[in-house]
Scaffold this motif. Sequence first.
Motif, PDB file in Angstrom:
ATOM      1  N   ALA A  69       0.814  -1.043   0.225  1.00  0.00           N
ATOM      2  CA  ALA A  69       0.163  -0.330   0.054  1.00  0.00           C
ATOM      3  C   ALA A  69       1.355   1.030   0.333  1.00  0.00           C
ATOM      4  O   ALA A  69       0.954   2.568  -0.563  1.00  0.00           O
ATOM      5  CB  ALA A  69      -1.063  -0.258   1.365  1.00  0.00           C
ATOM      6  N   ALA A  70       2.122   1.106   1.361  1.00  0.00           N
ATOM      7  CA  ALA A  70       3.470   2.489   0.588  1.00  0.00           C
ATOM      8  C   ALA A  70       3.077   2.585  -0.692  1.00  0.00           C
ATOM      9  O   ALA A  70       3.172   3.836  -1.025  1.00  0.00           O
ATOM     10  CB  ALA A  70       4.092   2.359   1.877  1.00  0.00           C
ATOM     11  N   GLU A  71       3.576   1.691  -0.759  1.00  0.00           N
ATOM     12  CA  GLU A  71       4.768   1.794  -2.518  1.00  0.00           C
ATOM     13  C   GLU A  71       3.534   2.595  -3.374  1.00  0.00           C
ATOM     14  O   GLU A  71       3.946   3.131  -4.125  1.00  0.00           O
ATOM     15  CB  GLU A  71       5.092   0.227  -3.215  1.00  0.00           C
ATOM     16  N   MET A  72       2.352   2.323  -3.533  1.00  0.00           N
ATOM     17  CA  MET A  72       1.390   2.094  -4.770  1.00  0.00           C
ATOM     18  C   MET A  72       0.625   3.855  -4.282  1.00  0.00           C
ATOM     19  O   MET A  72       0.894   4.644  -4.842  1.00  0.00           O
ATOM     20  CB  MET A  72      -0.266   1.678  -4.229  1.00  0.00           C
ATOM     21  N   ILE A  73       0.851   4.373  -2.565  1.00  0.00           N
ATOM     22  CA  ILE A  73       0.746   6.119  -2.488  1.00  0.00           C
ATOM     23  C   ILE A  73       1.188   6.783  -2.854  1.00  0.00           C
ATOM     24  O   ILE A  73       1.465   7.828  -3.344  1.00  0.00           O
ATOM     25  CB  ILE A  73      -0.365   5.720  -0.901  1.00  0.00           C
ATOM     26  N   LYS A  74       2.979   6.502  -2.214  1.00  0.00           N
ATOM     27  CA  LYS A  74       3.598   7.303  -2.952  1.00  0.00           C
ATOM     28  C   LYS A  74       4.045   7.431  -4.034  1.00  0.00           C
ATOM     29  O   LYS A  74       4.390   8.308  -4.669  1.00  0.00           O
ATOM     30  CB  LYS A  74       5.147   6.572  -2.600  1.00  0.00           C
ATOM     31  N   SER A  75       3.756   6.629  -5.210  1.00  0.00           N
ATOM     32  CA  SER A  75       4.105   7.308  -6.423  1.00  0.00           C
ATOM     33  C   SER A  75       2.822   7.306  -7.331  1.00  0.00           C
ATOM     34  O   SER A  75       3.125   7.664  -8.239  1.00  0.00           O
ATOM     35  CB  SER A  75       4.739   5.218  -6.693  1.00  0.00           C
ATOM     36  N   SER A  76       1.943   7.751  -6.250  1.00  0.00           N
ATOM     37  CA  SER A  76       0.567   8.399  -6.903  1.00  0.00           C
ATOM     38  C   SER A  76       1.059   9.903  -7.848  1.00  0.00           C
ATOM     39  O   SER A  76       0.540  10.264  -8.098  1.00  0.00           O
ATOM     40  CB  SER A  76      -0.055   8.448  -6.819  1.00  0.00           C
ATOM     41  N   ARG A  77       2.407  10.814  -6.515  1.00  0.00           N
ATOM     42  CA  ARG A  77       2.664  11.809  -7.609  1.00  0.00           C
ATOM     43  C   ARG A  77       3.934  11.739  -6.664  1.00  0.00           C
ATOM     44  O   ARG A  77       4.260  11.685  -5.314  1.00  0.00           O
ATOM     45  CB  ARG A  77       1.920  12.769  -6.673  1.00  0.00           C
ATOM     46  N   PRO A  78       5.599  12.023  -7.345  1.00  0.00           N
ATOM     47  CA  PRO A  78       6.210  12.070  -7.004  1.00  0.00           C
ATOM     48  C   PRO A  78       7.336  12.985  -6.538  1.00  0.00           C
ATOM     49  O   PRO A  78       8.537  13.248  -5.700  1.00  0.00           O
ATOM     50  CB  PRO A  78       6.873  11.443  -8.195  1.00  0.00           C
ATOM     51  N   THR A  79       6.451  14.124  -6.693  1.00  0.00           N
ATOM     52  CA  THR A  79       7.387  15.410  -6.338  1.00  0.00           C
ATOM     53  C   THR A  79       7.297  16.136  -5.226  1.00  0.00           C
ATOM     54  O   THR A  79       8.617  16.773  -4.605  1.00  0.00           O
ATOM     55  CB  THR A  79       7.074  16.524  -7.628  1.00  0.00           C
ATOM     56  N   ALA A  80       5.878  16.280  -4.092  1.00  0.00           N
ATOM     57  CA  ALA A  80       5.824  16.387  -3.085  1.00  0.00           C
ATOM     58  C   ALA A  80       6.327  15.408  -1.952  1.00  0.00           C
ATOM     59  O   ALA A  80       5.713  14.850  -2.250  1.00  0.00           O
ATOM     60  CB  ALA A  80       4.344  16.712  -2.585  1.00  0.00           C
TER      61      ALA A  80
END
Length: 324
Positions: A69-80
Motif C-alpha cells: 500500500a505504501a508503494e502504491m500511495i507514494k508513487s501516485s505523485r512523485p514531487t511533493a
Amino acid sequence: MWLIDQTRLPGELVPIQISSIIQLVEAIKTLRVRGAPALGVAGAYGIALAAELSRAHNPFDLISELEVAAEMIKSSRPTAVNLSWGVDRALQAAVRLETVEGIREAALREAEEIAEEDIRINKAIGKNGAKLLEDGDSVLTHCNAGRLACVAWGTALGVVRSAVEAGKEIHVYACETRPLNQGSRLTAWELAQDGIPVTLICESMSGSLMRKGRIDKAIVGADRITKDVVFNKIGTYNHAVLAKYHKVPFYVAVPLSTFDLRHEEADILIEERDPDEICTISGTRLAPHGIDVYNPAFDATPLQLVTGLITEKGVFRPPLMPRI
Ligand code: MRU
C-alpha cells in the motif's frame, strides 16, 4: 477517511469518504486532495486505512500488505516529498509493533499525531512569518498554500492569517495558477471566506504589478526543498526571477518535513500531467486536437532567489539552512 473534494471548489464544499487505497490513489492523482502537507497527512491515514482493511491474521502478512500500500500511495505523485514522508512515518510506527491489533493502532495513532502536529507547525510558521509583514503590505502568492493544502491555517496563507490576527492590514494578490487554477478556485475562495482582501490576477500580471510598486512581498509554499532549489507549483520560478529584478522580498513558507537536503534538483522527478489539463476547460476545447503539449506540475527555483525560508523553527536566509 474523509476529505474535502478540492476539485469541486469553489462551487461546492463536498466531503468525500475514502474507503480503499485505490480510491485514495485516485483522489491524490486527480488532486481531490492536494498540497504538500495535506498529502503527507492523507498518506499517513492511507497506511492506517490499509491496516484497518487488511484481513491478515499475523503481523508479518499485515506488514507486507502495508508495504505494498505504501508503494502504491507514494508513487501516485512523485514531487511533493511530504507524501512519502507521511506514508513512511506511519509505516515505521506500525512495524515496531508485534501484533495485528498493535500495528493497526500504531498506524492510526501516528496519522492522528501528524495531523495535529500540522496545525501546531503551521501556527508557528505563521507567527515567525507575520513579523516579516508590515501593516498595509500587499502580498503576492501562487497556487494554494492555505488551509486546504494543510490540515488548517496554511503555510504561505498561514503567514498572512497570523499577520491579520496580529492586527495588520494585509492585501493578497492571488495568481490564478494555470492550468488547474488552484489560485482562483482555492486561494481566492479561502481568503474571501476569512474576509481577507484578495485580488485575483493571472500569473503573467505579476511582473507588471511589481514594476508599478504594487507588490511588497511574495510568499509561496513548497513541495520539496533540496540542497539547491525549491520545488513548487509551475510558475513560481517566474515570480522569483521577477521579484529579484524588482527587489521584492521572495519568501517560501514551509514545514521542516518538506526539506529533502540529501538530494539536489537533478535527482528529483517533476510530475508531467495530462495534456488535456491545458487543452480543455470544463469540457470545452481550447487547442487543436493532436497539438504537442508540455505540462509539468512544478518548477525549481534556485535558493539564491529566495530571501527567506519561513519555518516553524524560524526564518532561514539561504545559504543558511535548517539542521534536519
Ligand atoms: O499540484 P498541487 O496543487 O498539489 O501543488 C501544490 C503546490 O504547489 C503548493 O504550493 C505546495 O504544495 C505547498 S502547500 C502548503
